[in-house]
Write a protein that holds these residues in place. Structure first.
Motif, PDB file in Angstrom:
ATOM      1  N   SER A 209       0.843  -1.203   0.000  1.00  0.00           N
ATOM      2  CA  SER A 209       0.000   0.000   0.000  1.00  0.00           C
ATOM      3  C   SER A 209       0.873   1.246   0.000  1.00  0.00           C
ATOM      4  O   SER A 209       2.073   1.187   0.281  1.00  0.00           O
ATOM      5  N   VAL A 210       0.239   2.371  -0.302  1.00  0.00           N
ATOM      6  CA  VAL A 210       0.930   3.663  -0.242  1.00  0.00           C
ATOM      7  C   VAL A 210      -0.044   4.714   0.268  1.00  0.00           C
ATOM      8  O   VAL A 210      -1.227   4.709  -0.087  1.00  0.00           O
ATOM      9  N   SER A 211       0.444   5.574   1.162  1.00  0.00           N
ATOM     10  CA  SER A 211      -0.339   6.711   1.651  1.00  0.00           C
ATOM     11  C   SER A 211       0.358   7.977   1.174  1.00  0.00           C
ATOM     12  O   SER A 211       1.577   8.106   1.316  1.00  0.00           O
ATOM     13  N   GLN A 257      -5.096  13.986   1.470  1.00  0.00           N
ATOM     14  CA  GLN A 257      -4.383  12.761   1.856  1.00  0.00           C
ATOM     15  C   GLN A 257      -5.195  11.576   1.334  1.00  0.00           C
ATOM     16  O   GLN A 257      -6.419  11.559   1.439  1.00  0.00           O
ATOM     17  N   ILE A 258      -4.494  10.646   0.724  1.00  0.00           N
ATOM     18  CA  ILE A 258      -5.149   9.462   0.175  1.00  0.00           C
ATOM     19  C   ILE A 258      -4.346   8.208   0.530  1.00  0.00           C
ATOM     20  O   ILE A 258      -3.138   8.277   0.749  1.00  0.00           O
ATOM     21  N   SER A 259      -5.046   7.091   0.599  1.00  0.00           N
ATOM     22  CA  SER A 259      -4.403   5.790   0.776  1.00  0.00           C
ATOM     23  C   SER A 259      -4.808   4.901  -0.386  1.00  0.00           C
ATOM     24  O   SER A 259      -5.946   4.967  -0.847  1.00  0.00           O
ATOM     25  N   ALA A 260      -3.868   4.102  -0.866  1.00  0.00           N
ATOM     26  CA  ALA A 260      -4.154   3.226  -1.996  1.00  0.00           C
ATOM     27  C   ALA A 260      -3.522   1.858  -1.763  1.00  0.00           C
ATOM     28  O   ALA A 260      -2.399   1.754  -1.269  1.00  0.00           O
ATOM     29  N   ASN A 261      -4.289   0.813  -2.085  1.00  0.00           N
ATOM     30  CA  ASN A 261      -3.817  -0.561  -1.891  1.00  0.00           C
ATOM     31  C   ASN A 261      -3.430  -1.213  -3.206  1.00  0.00           C
ATOM     32  O   ASN A 261      -4.042  -0.942  -4.252  1.00  0.00           O
ATOM     33  N   LEU A 262      -2.435  -2.063  -3.152  1.00  0.00           N
ATOM     34  CA  LEU A 262      -1.984  -2.790  -4.340  1.00  0.00           C
ATOM     35  C   LEU A 262      -3.124  -3.634  -4.893  1.00  0.00           C
ATOM     36  O   LEU A 262      -3.788  -4.363  -4.145  1.00  0.00           O
ATOM     37  N   LYS A 263      -3.386  -3.526  -6.167  1.00  0.00           N
ATOM     38  CA  LYS A 263      -4.474  -4.310  -6.791  1.00  0.00           C
ATOM     39  C   LYS A 263      -3.983  -5.713  -7.067  1.00  0.00           C
ATOM     40  O   LYS A 263      -2.847  -5.904  -7.500  1.00  0.00           O
TER      41      LYS A 263
END
Length: 263
Positions: A209-211, A257-263
């Motif tokens: 993941s990345v924030s 601010q956003i968080s994203a998870n590996l698909k």
């Protein structure tokens, strides 16, 4: 006679020229765009991260001499980021923000020597904001949908503190960067840069993941995006932002601010 015609023509042409100057908008409008193209991977080893709405947040604070306007849009982001951890310069992505989630709060004061009062929500102010953005209930459904979404399409990384995240160590790896791309608001687009901090979470040697959060506000010029006082959809109010000078700021400094998870 021709001489009389010429004598009359000069003040008439000058008058038209002055009228033309007066009719120009205060600032040139940014180029029109009903939507930005989808982002694309810029390297074969780029990984796709899906933005998680629940943990995203967009805020702004507009300051005028006698009023502060706070904007909060919780859980408003969606989109995808394409990040190659071994080459951050190849980052791309499309972040979309839902203005239907935007809520405004205000703080007022009597004069420049007074303190600002407590932060309050004004239903009337929120209704006005939706009318200015042309997302109010009276807007045609198709136009409303186009105006509802703010888009930021990242297509360039100007600089980063660590060009290769895979060479860093630990379960949490933090970098800073300056990204650039098109910002589309109210169907008008401008090139913008954003200074961000990105925190990658790793499981062993794999990113999961990345924030990402801004480290400085992205300043948006409301005039350039044609966000102006309106009475109804498509009908400008008689008062402009300039007329409201002491009450309304003309720029919105936005932070996200956003968080994203590996698909």
């Amino acid at each position: 006679s021709n001489r009389t015609m010429r004598t009359l023509a000069v003040p008439l042409l000058l008058g038209l020229a002055v009228a033309a100057c007066d009719s120009k908008p205060a600032a040139p409008l940014a180029p029109a765009a009903s939507a930005l193209p989808a982002a694309e991977k810029r390297s074969e080893s780029a990984k796709t991260f899906a933005i998680e709405a629940a943990s995203s947040k967009v805020t702004f604070l507009m300051q005028a001499p006698f009023e502060k306007i706070h904007g909060d849009a919780e859980g408003s982001a969606k989109g995808e980021l394409f990040i190659d951890p071994s080459d951050i310069s190849k980052t791309a992505g499309l972040i979309e923000i839902d203005l239907d989630k935007l809520v405004l709060y205000q703080q007022k004061r009597q004069d420049e020597k007074s303190d600002y009062g407590e932060r309050k929500k004004s239903d009337q102010q929120n209704e006005h904001a939706k009318t200015w953005l042309e997302i109010s209930p009276d807007a045609p459904a198709a136009e409303r949908e186009l105006n509802r979404w703010v888009q930021f399409r990242i297509d360039k990384v100007i600089e980063s503190s660590a060009p290769d995240v895979s060479k860093l160590t630990g379960a949490e790896r933090k970098i800073t960067a300056t990204v650039e791309g098109e910002l589309r608001l109210h169907q008008r687009k401008v090139r913008k840069q954003a200074k961000v901090e990105a925190t990658f979470k790793y499981d062993g040697d794999k990113p999961v993941s990345v924030s990402i959060k801004t480290t400085a506000p992205v300043v948006v010029d409301l005039d350039a995006h044609d966000v102006r006082p309106r009475e109804l959809f498509g009908k400008l109010a008689q008062k402009t932002l300039s007329d409201m000078g002491q009450k309304v700021a003309k720029e919105a400094p936005i932070e996200f601010q956003i968080s994203a998870n590996l698909k």
